[in-house]
Design a protein around this motif. Structure first.
Motif, PDB file in Angstrom:
ATOM      1  N   UNK A  40      27.801  47.429 -50.831  1.00 19.72           N
ATOM      2  CA  UNK A  40      27.949  48.244 -52.104  1.00 19.72           C
ATOM      3  C   UNK A  40      27.946  47.287 -53.109  1.00 19.72           C
ATOM      4  N   UNK A  41      28.129  45.853 -53.254  1.00 14.95           N
ATOM      5  CA  UNK A  41      27.710  45.102 -54.236  1.00 14.95           C
ATOM      6  C   UNK A  41      26.344  44.853 -54.932  1.00 14.95           C
ATOM      7  N   UNK A  42      25.545  45.177 -53.901  1.00 13.40           N
ATOM      8  CA  UNK A  42      23.960  45.250 -54.369  1.00 13.40           C
ATOM      9  C   UNK A  42      23.412  46.783 -54.373  1.00 13.40           C
ATOM     10  N   UNK A  43      24.349  47.519 -54.855  1.00 13.47           N
ATOM     11  CA  UNK A  43      23.960  48.977 -54.675  1.00 13.47           C
ATOM     12  C   UNK A  43      22.607  49.163 -55.674  1.00 13.47           C
ATOM     13  N   UNK A  44      22.421  48.564 -56.905  1.00 15.68           N
ATOM     14  CA  UNK A  44      21.363  48.959 -57.753  1.00 15.68           C
ATOM     15  C   UNK A  44      19.963  48.344 -56.958  1.00 15.68           C
ATOM     16  N   UNK A  45      20.079  47.203 -56.223  1.00 19.32           N
ATOM     17  CA  UNK A  45      18.751  46.741 -55.270  1.00 19.32           C
ATOM     18  C   UNK A  45      18.600  47.889 -54.279  1.00 19.32           C
ATOM     19  N   UNK A  46      19.619  48.268 -53.700  1.00 21.52           N
ATOM     20  CA  UNK A  46      19.447  49.019 -52.615  1.00 21.52           C
ATOM     21  C   UNK A  46      19.068  50.461 -53.157  1.00 21.52           C
ATOM     22  N   UNK A  47      19.126  50.976 -54.284  1.00 15.29           N
ATOM     23  CA  UNK A  47      19.011  52.376 -54.666  1.00 15.29           C
ATOM     24  C   UNK A  47      17.478  52.412 -55.003  1.00 15.29           C
ATOM     25  N   UNK A  48      16.813  51.139 -55.352  1.00 12.42           N
ATOM     26  CA  UNK A  48      15.728  50.909 -55.765  1.00 12.42           C
ATOM     27  C   UNK A  48      14.726  50.860 -54.563  1.00 12.42           C
ATOM     28  N   UNK A  49      15.165  49.844 -53.561  1.00 16.46           N
ATOM     29  CA  UNK A  49      14.502  50.136 -52.257  1.00 16.46           C
ATOM     30  C   UNK A  49      14.392  51.611 -51.818  1.00 16.46           C
ATOM     31  N   UNK A  50      15.637  52.162 -51.755  1.00 21.15           N
ATOM     32  CA  UNK A  50      15.589  53.403 -51.044  1.00 21.15           C
ATOM     33  C   UNK A  50      14.816  54.378 -51.781  1.00 21.15           C
ATOM     34  N   UNK A  51      14.688  54.223 -53.132  1.00 23.10           N
ATOM     35  CA  UNK A  51      14.052  55.474 -53.745  1.00 23.10           C
ATOM     36  C   UNK A  51      12.422  55.492 -53.339  1.00 23.10           C
ATOM     37  N   UNK A  52      11.876  53.821 -53.271  1.00 28.62           N
ATOM     38  CA  UNK A  52      10.783  53.643 -53.029  1.00 28.62           C
ATOM     39  C   UNK A  52      10.372  54.093 -51.690  1.00 28.62           C
ATOM     40  N   UNK A  53      11.197  53.761 -50.812  1.00 26.19           N
ATOM     41  CA  UNK A  53      10.800  54.230 -49.336  1.00 26.19           C
ATOM     42  C   UNK A  53      10.767  55.669 -49.110  1.00 26.19           C
ATOM     43  N   UNK A  54      11.860  56.343 -49.982  1.00 25.17           N
ATOM     44  CA  UNK A  54      11.875  57.878 -49.633  1.00 25.17           C
ATOM     45  C   UNK A  54      10.614  58.641 -50.252  1.00 25.17           C
ATOM     46  N   UNK A  55       9.586  57.961 -50.730  1.00 29.63           N
ATOM     47  CA  UNK A  55       8.438  58.668 -51.179  1.00 29.63           C
ATOM     48  C   UNK A  55       7.593  58.628 -50.092  1.00 29.63           C
ATOM     49  N   UNK A  56       7.805  57.889 -49.195  1.00 32.32           N
ATOM     50  CA  UNK A  56       7.060  58.100 -47.896  1.00 32.32           C
ATOM     51  C   UNK A  56       7.428  58.489 -46.495  1.00 32.32           C
ATOM     52  N   UNK A  57       9.090  58.574 -46.505  1.00 31.15           N
ATOM     53  CA  UNK A  57       9.728  58.883 -45.289  1.00 31.15           C
ATOM     54  C   UNK A  57      11.062  59.382 -45.501  1.00 31.15           C
ATOM     55  N   UNK A  58      11.957  59.871 -44.611  1.00 32.43           N
ATOM     56  CA  UNK A  58      12.819  60.169 -44.732  1.00 32.43           C
ATOM     57  C   UNK A  58      14.039  59.109 -44.484  1.00 32.43           C
ATOM     58  N   UNK A  59      14.780  58.871 -45.919  1.00 35.88           N
ATOM     59  CA  UNK A  59      15.714  57.839 -45.783  1.00 35.88           C
ATOM     60  C   UNK A  59      17.338  58.308 -46.174  1.00 35.88           C
ATOM     61  N   UNK A  60      18.139  57.483 -45.423  1.00 36.27           N
ATOM     62  CA  UNK A  60      19.596  57.613 -45.669  1.00 36.27           C
ATOM     63  C   UNK A  60      20.048  56.376 -45.898  1.00 36.27           C
ATOM     64  N   UNK A  61      21.360  56.477 -46.535  1.00 37.90           N
ATOM     65  CA  UNK A  61      21.842  55.181 -47.023  1.00 37.90           C
ATOM     66  C   UNK A  61      23.367  55.165 -46.653  1.00 37.90           C
ATOM     67  N   UNK A  62      23.785  53.976 -46.042  1.00 35.43           N
ATOM     68  CA  UNK A  62      25.257  53.909 -45.690  1.00 35.43           C
ATOM     69  C   UNK A  62      25.837  52.575 -46.599  1.00 35.43           C
ATOM     70  N   UNK A  63      26.715  52.728 -47.647  1.00 38.79           N
ATOM     71  CA  UNK A  63      27.176  51.665 -48.224  1.00 38.79           C
ATOM     72  C   UNK A  63      28.215  51.067 -47.652  1.00 38.79           C
TER      73      UNK A  63
END
Length: 375
Positions: A45-68
């Motif tokens: 959870x402490x790196x949520x901003x980085x994680x959300x950035x990566x998640x958004x980029x990957x979600x452009x091409x595949x189905x993604x979920x996130x667990x903090x």
């Protein structure tokens, strides 16, 4: 972005890294994890901003979920692993899905163990955001969590599909946290690559300055250069690669008993000083070699040992030491613990079996702990 293959056993693991290279990392991960039907990003959870950035980029091409998760030592449990697996099953991830672990070594261990257990194994990759993870823990196949009796007592071996790190993530940590996390690099110099000592100390001094990017690249190379030759020959770290446990016997007990208040890197640093004191008491190291340990560890800028170690429950430390997970590699009596010891820089003491381990009386270790706590 740079790419380096880290050979562990017979197979290479691609390691993608650089500065400000999130787009390139995502493209590389997408290529490595092609044909997946979905992905789960398990992130501190402490790196949520980085994680959300990566998640958004990957979600452009595949189905993604996130667990903090909250990456605290008390949460490094089988229950945390089950929570990740339950989350994935509830979202209908399949054997063709993949896991991404984003955070430090603790996050990587929980995610790696979960990935190895769900459906008897799915692909996973590491996105380390701390120095100890980027330069050390993600290079290992070991995935483990704690039990009430001690640290890393339950786990397995699992090979990541890839490792991807934007070294800029590491620079967001306070300098003290970054440097303390580099205790593993000090360990590598003491046990395997003494020729890197000058480079290590120069790199440590440059952190927080304009030269920090070059320093981080150098530190990464120190980590990989030390570990790869031994991991190539001993990928499960059961023989010669056990030398990387230097400082970890006392270090793991300190980290565990402090409930993570003393972080892994700092705990290993204290553990190396304890190991040096044990070696001196057993006649393996002389005063000058123990002083060298103290001098090189001092560059990590650790806090006062009296305030950090003096308040720990020494009876509990002894109990945790007695359950150390290296038991069984060499014969140990109930009142002994297996330790990696040095008789000189890059010269481990070898057991008759050839393992770089020595059965040490618990009383000797506790005396060494008291000595270090009083420095």
């Amino acid at each position: 972005m740079f790419e380096r293959s880290v050979v562990v056993g017979d197979e290479p693991i691609p390691y993608y890294y650089g500065f400000g290279c999130a787009d390139d990392l995502v493209n590389a991960l997408a290529a490595e994890l092609k044909n997946a039907d979905a992905g789960l990003l398990i992130a501190d959870r402490a790196v949520a901003p980085f994680a959300e950035d990566i998640l958004g980029r990957l979600a452009e091409s595949m189905t993604m979920h996130v667990y903090f998760l909250d990456a605290e030592e008390r949460n490094k449990t089988l229950g945390a692993v089950q929570s990740v697996i339950d989350f994935a099953v509830d979202r209908r991830l399949t054997r063709d899905s993949f896991f991404l672990a984003m955070g430090g070594g603790l996050t990587g261990n929980i995610a790696g163990l979960a990935a190895s257990l769900i459906y008897r194994g799915v692909r996973f990759a590491h996105l380390p955001t701390t120095s100890v993870a980027a330069f050390d823990s993600v290079l290992s196949l070991k995935q483990a969590v704690n039990l009430p009796r001690g640290k890393n007592l339950c786990g397995c071996y699992a090979r990541p599909t890839a490792i991807a790190c934007d070294l800029g993530w590491l620079t967001t940590a306070p300098r003290s946290g970054l440097v303390n996390g580099l205790a593993e690099m000090v360990k590598n110099v003491l046990i395997a690559t003494p020729e890197h000592e000058t480079l290590l100390l120069r790199s440590l001094s440059q952190l927080g300055e304009e030269a920090a990017p070059d320093a981080l690249l150098s530190l990464m190379h120190i980590g990989i250069d030390a570990k790869e030759p031994l991991l190539r020959a001993d990928p499960k770290e059961r023989r010669e690669a056990l030398i990387f446990e230097y400082g970890h016997t006392a270090g793991h007990s300190i980290e565990f008993v402090s409930q993570g208040v003393i972080c892994h890197g700092e705990a290993v640093a204290w553990g190396m000083l304890v190991a040096a004191e044990v070696s001196r008491s057993l006649g393996y190291l002389d005063e000058a070699e123990v002083a060298h340990h103290r001098e090189i560890v001092a560059h990590l800028g650790l806090p006062d040992p009296r305030s950090r170690l003096g308040g720990l429950d020494f009876a509990r430390l002894r109990q945790v030491l007695a359950a150390d997970n290296k038991r069984g590699y060499v014969q140990c009596a109930p009142d002994e613990v297996p330790m990696v010891l040095l008789k000189g820089v890059a010269e481990p003491v070898l057991a008759v079996s050839g393992h770089p381990l020595v059965a040490v009386p618990l009383d000797t270790v506790m005396t060494a702990l008291s000595t270090v706590a009083a420095l």
